[in-house]
Design a protein around this motif. Structure first.
Motif, PDB file in Angstrom:
ATOM      1  N   ALA A 105       0.822  -1.213   0.000  1.00 15.37           N
ATOM      2  CA  ALA A 105       0.000   0.000   0.000  1.00 15.37           C
ATOM      3  C   ALA A 105       0.854   1.260   0.000  1.00 15.37           C
ATOM      4  CB  ALA A 105      -0.951  -0.007   1.201  1.00 15.37           C
ATOM      5  N   ASP A 106       1.955   1.253   0.755  1.00 14.88           N
ATOM      6  CA  ASP A 106       2.810   2.432   0.848  1.00 14.88           C
ATOM      7  C   ASP A 106       3.622   2.568  -0.433  1.00 14.88           C
ATOM      8  OD1 ASP A 106       4.428   4.072   3.468  1.00 14.88           O
ATOM      9  OD2 ASP A 106       5.192   4.055   1.428  1.00 14.88           O
ATOM     10  N   ILE A 107       3.399   3.632  -1.169  1.00 12.36           N
ATOM     11  CA  ILE A 107       4.043   3.792  -2.468  1.00 12.36           C
ATOM     12  C   ILE A 107       5.555   3.944  -2.328  1.00 12.36           C
ATOM     13  CG2 ILE A 107       3.766   6.307  -2.513  1.00 12.36           C
ATOM     14  CD1 ILE A 107       3.412   3.861  -5.500  1.00 12.36           C
ATOM     15  N   ALA A 108       6.007   4.572  -1.236  1.00  8.79           N
ATOM     16  CA  ALA A 108       7.454   4.714  -1.033  1.00  8.79           C
ATOM     17  C   ALA A 108       8.094   3.360  -0.773  1.00  8.79           C
ATOM     18  CB  ALA A 108       7.725   5.668   0.125  1.00  8.79           C
ATOM     19  N   ASP A 109       7.425   2.506   0.011  1.00  3.78           N
ATOM     20  CA  ASP A 109       7.946   1.160   0.236  1.00  3.78           C
ATOM     21  C   ASP A 109       7.975   0.359  -1.062  1.00  3.78           C
ATOM     22  OD1 ASP A 109       8.392   1.596   2.889  1.00  3.78           O
ATOM     23  OD2 ASP A 109       6.836   0.233   3.622  1.00  3.78           O
ATOM     24  N   ARG A 110       6.916   0.501  -1.858  1.00  8.32           N
ATOM     25  CA  ARG A 110       6.903  -0.240  -3.128  1.00  8.32           C
ATOM     26  C   ARG A 110       8.039   0.232  -4.031  1.00  8.32           C
ATOM     27  NH1 ARG A 110       4.750  -3.978  -5.818  1.00  8.32           N
ATOM     28  NH2 ARG A 110       4.381  -3.911  -8.057  1.00  8.32           N
ATOM     29  N   PRO A 127      13.906  -2.062 -12.006  1.00  5.13           N
ATOM     30  CA  PRO A 127      14.358  -0.676 -11.906  1.00  5.13           C
ATOM     31  C   PRO A 127      13.516   0.300 -12.730  1.00  5.13           C
ATOM     32  CG  PRO A 127      16.236  -2.134 -12.093  1.00  5.13           C
ATOM     33  CD  PRO A 127      15.025  -2.970 -12.349  1.00  5.13           C
ATOM     34  N   ALA A 128      13.119  -0.117 -13.928  1.00  4.16           N
ATOM     35  CA  ALA A 128      12.286   0.761 -14.754  1.00  4.16           C
ATOM     36  C   ALA A 128      10.940   1.005 -14.085  1.00  4.16           C
ATOM     37  CB  ALA A 128      12.091   0.152 -16.143  1.00  4.16           C
ATOM     38  N   ALA A 129      10.384  -0.031 -13.455  1.00  4.38           N
ATOM     39  CA  ALA A 129       9.121   0.150 -12.737  1.00  4.38           C
ATOM     40  C   ALA A 129       9.299   1.105 -11.567  1.00  4.38           C
ATOM     41  CB  ALA A 129       8.609  -1.204 -12.256  1.00  4.38           C
ATOM     42  N   ALA A 130      10.454   1.017 -10.901  1.00  2.67           N
ATOM     43  CA  ALA A 130      10.725   1.941  -9.798  1.00  2.67           C
ATOM     44  C   ALA A 130      10.858   3.370 -10.308  1.00  2.67           C
ATOM     45  CB  ALA A 130      12.007   1.518  -9.071  1.00  2.67           C
ATOM     46  N   ARG A 131      11.534   3.551 -11.456  1.00  2.48           N
ATOM     47  CA  ARG A 131      11.674   4.899 -12.021  1.00  2.48           C
ATOM     48  C   ARG A 131      10.325   5.486 -12.403  1.00  2.48           C
ATOM     49  NH1 ARG A 131      16.030   2.371 -14.557  1.00  2.48           N
ATOM     50  NH2 ARG A 131      14.984   2.301 -16.600  1.00  2.48           N
ATOM     51  N   ALA A 132       9.434   4.632 -12.890  1.00  2.00           N
ATOM     52  CA  ALA A 132       8.103   5.114 -13.254  1.00  2.00           C
ATOM     53  C   ALA A 132       7.352   5.622 -12.026  1.00  2.00           C
ATOM     54  CB  ALA A 132       7.319   4.001 -13.943  1.00  2.00           C
ATOM     55  N   ILE A 133       7.491   4.920 -10.918  1.00  2.00           N
ATOM     56  CA  ILE A 133       6.860   5.371  -9.677  1.00  2.00           C
ATOM     57  C   ILE A 133       7.441   6.711  -9.247  1.00  2.00           C
ATOM     58  CG2 ILE A 133       6.651   4.887  -7.199  1.00  2.00           C
ATOM     59  CD1 ILE A 133       6.477   1.913  -7.903  1.00  2.00           C
ATOM     60  N   LEU A 134       8.768   6.819  -9.325  1.00  2.00           N
ATOM     61  CA  LEU A 134       9.432   8.049  -8.898  1.00  2.00           C
ATOM     62  C   LEU A 134       9.057   9.221  -9.799  1.00  2.00           C
ATOM     63  CD1 LEU A 134      11.436   9.136  -6.796  1.00  2.00           C
ATOM     64  CD2 LEU A 134      13.282   8.590  -8.385  1.00  2.00           C
ATOM     65  N   ASP A 135       8.954   8.975 -11.088  1.00  2.00           N
ATOM     66  CA  ASP A 135       8.569  10.037 -12.010  1.00  2.00           C
ATOM     67  C   ASP A 135       7.160  10.545 -11.724  1.00  2.00           C
ATOM     68  OD1 ASP A 135      10.991   9.922 -13.297  1.00  2.00           O
ATOM     69  OD2 ASP A 135      10.283   8.614 -14.924  1.00  2.00           O
ATOM     70  N   ALA A 147      13.439   5.693   0.989  1.00  2.00           N
ATOM     71  CA  ALA A 147      13.185   5.971  -0.430  1.00  2.00           C
ATOM     72  C   ALA A 147      14.125   7.051  -0.936  1.00  2.00           C
ATOM     73  CB  ALA A 147      11.725   6.387  -0.634  1.00  2.00           C
ATOM     74  N   ALA A 148      14.382   8.062  -0.114  1.00  2.00           N
ATOM     75  CA  ALA A 148      15.313   9.124  -0.516  1.00  2.00           C
ATOM     76  C   ALA A 148      16.700   8.556  -0.768  1.00  2.00           C
ATOM     77  CB  ALA A 148      15.362  10.202   0.565  1.00  2.00           C
ATOM     78  N   ALA A 149      17.130   7.609   0.071  1.00  2.00           N
ATOM     79  CA  ALA A 149      18.440   6.980  -0.117  1.00  2.00           C
ATOM     80  C   ALA A 149      18.453   6.135  -1.387  1.00  2.00           C
ATOM     81  CB  ALA A 149      18.778   6.130   1.098  1.00  2.00           C
ATOM     82  N   ALA A 150      17.407   5.344  -1.607  1.00  3.06           N
ATOM     83  CA  ALA A 150      17.347   4.491  -2.798  1.00  3.06           C
ATOM     84  C   ALA A 150      17.279   5.315  -4.072  1.00  3.06           C
ATOM     85  CB  ALA A 150      16.148   3.559  -2.715  1.00  3.06           C
ATOM     86  N   ALA A 151      16.672   6.504  -3.993  1.00  2.00           N
ATOM     87  CA  ALA A 151      16.546   7.378  -5.161  1.00  2.00           C
ATOM     88  C   ALA A 151      17.763   8.264  -5.366  1.00  2.00           C
ATOM     89  CB  ALA A 151      15.295   8.247  -5.013  1.00  2.00           C
ATOM     90  N   ASN A 152      18.733   8.202  -4.449  1.00  2.00           N
ATOM     91  CA  ASN A 152      19.913   9.075  -4.499  1.00  2.00           C
ATOM     92  C   ASN A 152      19.517  10.551  -4.512  1.00  2.00           C
ATOM     93  OD1 ASN A 152      22.009   6.875  -4.954  1.00  2.00           O
ATOM     94  ND2 ASN A 152      20.680   6.546  -6.725  1.00  2.00           N
ATOM     95  N   VAL A 188      18.205   1.704  -9.240  1.00  4.81           N
ATOM     96  CA  VAL A 188      17.079   2.397  -9.863  1.00  4.81           C
ATOM     97  C   VAL A 188      17.479   3.111 -11.138  1.00  4.81           C
ATOM     98  CG1 VAL A 188      17.366   4.516  -8.491  1.00  4.81           C
ATOM     99  CG2 VAL A 188      15.107   3.901  -9.388  1.00  4.81           C
ATOM    100  N   ASP A 189      18.716   3.621 -11.225  1.00  6.00           N
ATOM    101  CA  ASP A 189      19.106   4.417 -12.385  1.00  6.00           C
ATOM    102  C   ASP A 189      20.551   4.119 -12.757  1.00  6.00           C
ATOM    103  OD1 ASP A 189      19.553   6.255 -14.340  1.00  6.00           O
ATOM    104  OD2 ASP A 189      19.251   8.030 -13.082  1.00  6.00           O
ATOM    105  N   PRO A 190      20.760   3.375 -13.846  1.00  4.25           N
ATOM    106  CA  PRO A 190      22.146   3.050 -14.234  1.00  4.25           C
ATOM    107  C   PRO A 190      22.945   4.270 -14.686  1.00  4.25           C
ATOM    108  CG  PRO A 190      20.593   2.322 -15.918  1.00  4.25           C
ATOM    109  CD  PRO A 190      19.771   2.762 -14.757  1.00  4.25           C
ATOM    110  N   THR A 191      22.265   5.391 -14.930  1.00  7.25           N
ATOM    111  CA  THR A 191      22.972   6.602 -15.368  1.00  7.25           C
ATOM    112  C   THR A 191      23.125   7.619 -14.244  1.00  7.25           C
ATOM    113  OG1 THR A 191      20.954   7.757 -16.092  1.00  7.25           O
ATOM    114  CG2 THR A 191      22.002   6.263 -17.672  1.00  7.25           C
TER     115      THR A 191
END
Length: 353
Positions: A105-110, A127-135, A147-152, A188-191
């Motif tokens: 349920a928690d979008i940040a956890d997902r 990773p692409a699914a995670a980027r879509a959530i972040l976008d 989530a902030a750490a995982a998103a750099n 999450v982001d290879p670049t």
């Protein structure tokens, strides 16, 4: 007698049941159970099987799994109670890594679950699914340090630590990891810019994050540390569990901060291919020397390989798989290339075979 391997997600009650079952089997005269006692108990074959005590059965169970005594096995499970995390479960199935329902349920956890490799159910499309959530939800890092750490997300991490420095070491998110592990296991982001990754890591370390942070996957002995996450790879291969895009720089920062280079899980995960950049870095920081660091202190000598044993295993596998560059590298760092192997053969005989 060769030690048995602990099952994934073991617990002390399993061990107690094994001891009770063994006691009953010996008392009933079961030949297999009596042979097990003869092989593992220092007293050998029981002389009075009908009165075989539970304490003796417990000792046999402990020694069967490589622990010298029942109290040492109990101590190990005390450590598992603190650092153990479930392993081997599907990330999207009914038995998820955090014990929750298939839908988080928690979008940040997902986001965190999809952004990070977890060595349970890793897929190249996560990773692409995670980027879509972040976008779609740029705000999800604002109040979620993991989530902030995982998103750099450097700004979010710094803002959160400014409000509460204790977040640097707080376990949370879907895996109950500290934020540092979400940084090093994130793919999450290879670049992603190296500067962003290192800035987030430095902010956490400066606020008190433990450079030796980690967990016991499936309750098994070798810890998955922050270093393990940075170096990546493993049995699933680089397609599913790639190394961090800034693996060496991130690992060097952790090592400079005090991470112990005697990281058995890293050595295991990276032993399947001949690439040695991880070994060169770890050797430069003392791999093969020292006392085994904080994880050895927690788990005990009977649970983990010593630094010297870690190098010896690397050497044996390099010989068996023809990794000549690794053999040369280890020889330059003092591994005895003439000492007989565990089966009595000399290394040159194994290489020739």
């Amino acid at each position: 007698m060769a030690a048995l391997s602990l099952p994934t997600n073991p617990n002390l009650e399993q061990m107690r049941k094994q001891a009770r079952d063994l006691q009953r089997a010996v008392r009933a005269g079961d030949a297999t159970a009596i042979d097990r006692v003869a092989a593992a108990h220092p007293g050998g074959r029981p002389t009075e099987a009908a009165t075989f005590p539970l304490s003796a059965a417990q000792l046999v169970v402990a020694r069967s799994y490589g622990f010298p005594s029942w109290p040492r096995l109990v101590h190990y499970f005390g450590v598992v109670a603190v650092y153990g995390r479930p392993g081997g479960a599907s990330r999207d199935g009914a038995s998820s890594p955090d014990g929750g329902a298939p839908h988080v349920a928690d979008i940040a956890d997902r986001f965190c679950r999809l952004a990070c490799i977890d060595y349970s159910d890793d897929r190249p499309d996560y990773p692409a699914a995670a980027r879509a959530i972040l976008d779609a939800r740029r705000d999800l890092t604002r109040n979620h340090i993991w989530a902030a750490a995982a998103a750099n997300d450097v700004d979010a991490v710094r803002a959160l630590l400014d409000r509460d420095r204790s977040l640097a070491g707080r376990e949370g998110g879907p895996y109950r990891w500290p934020p540092l592990c979400y940084v090093t296991y994130s793919r999450v982001d290879p670049t992603v810019a190296e500067s962003s990754v290192l800035a987030v890591t430095r902010a956490l370390l400066d606020a008190g994050a433990d450079p030796n942070a980690g967990y016991l996957w499936g309750g098994l002995p070798t810890p998955f540390t922050a270093l393990t996450g940075a170096f990546g790879e493993g049995e699933q291969g680089p397609g599913r569990t790639p190394r961090h895009p800034h693996s060496l720089a991130l690992a060097r920062l952790l090592l400079d901060a005090g991470a112990d280079p005697n990281d058995g899980q890293t050595l295991y995960n990276r032993m399947f291919r001949a690439d040695d950049d991880h070994l060169e870095l770890l050797l430069a920081y003392g791999l093969g020397r020292g006392d085994g660091g904080p994880w050895m202190a927690r788990l005990g000598r009977d649970a983990l390989d010593t630094p010297a044993e870690l190098l010896d295993k690397q050497f044996r596998r390099a010989i068996a798989h023809g990794f000549t560059g690794r053999v040369r590298l280890l020889a330059r760092h003092g591994v005895d290339v003439t000492r007989p192997m565990p089966d009595g053969r000399r290394p040159i005989e194994v290489a020739a075979a």
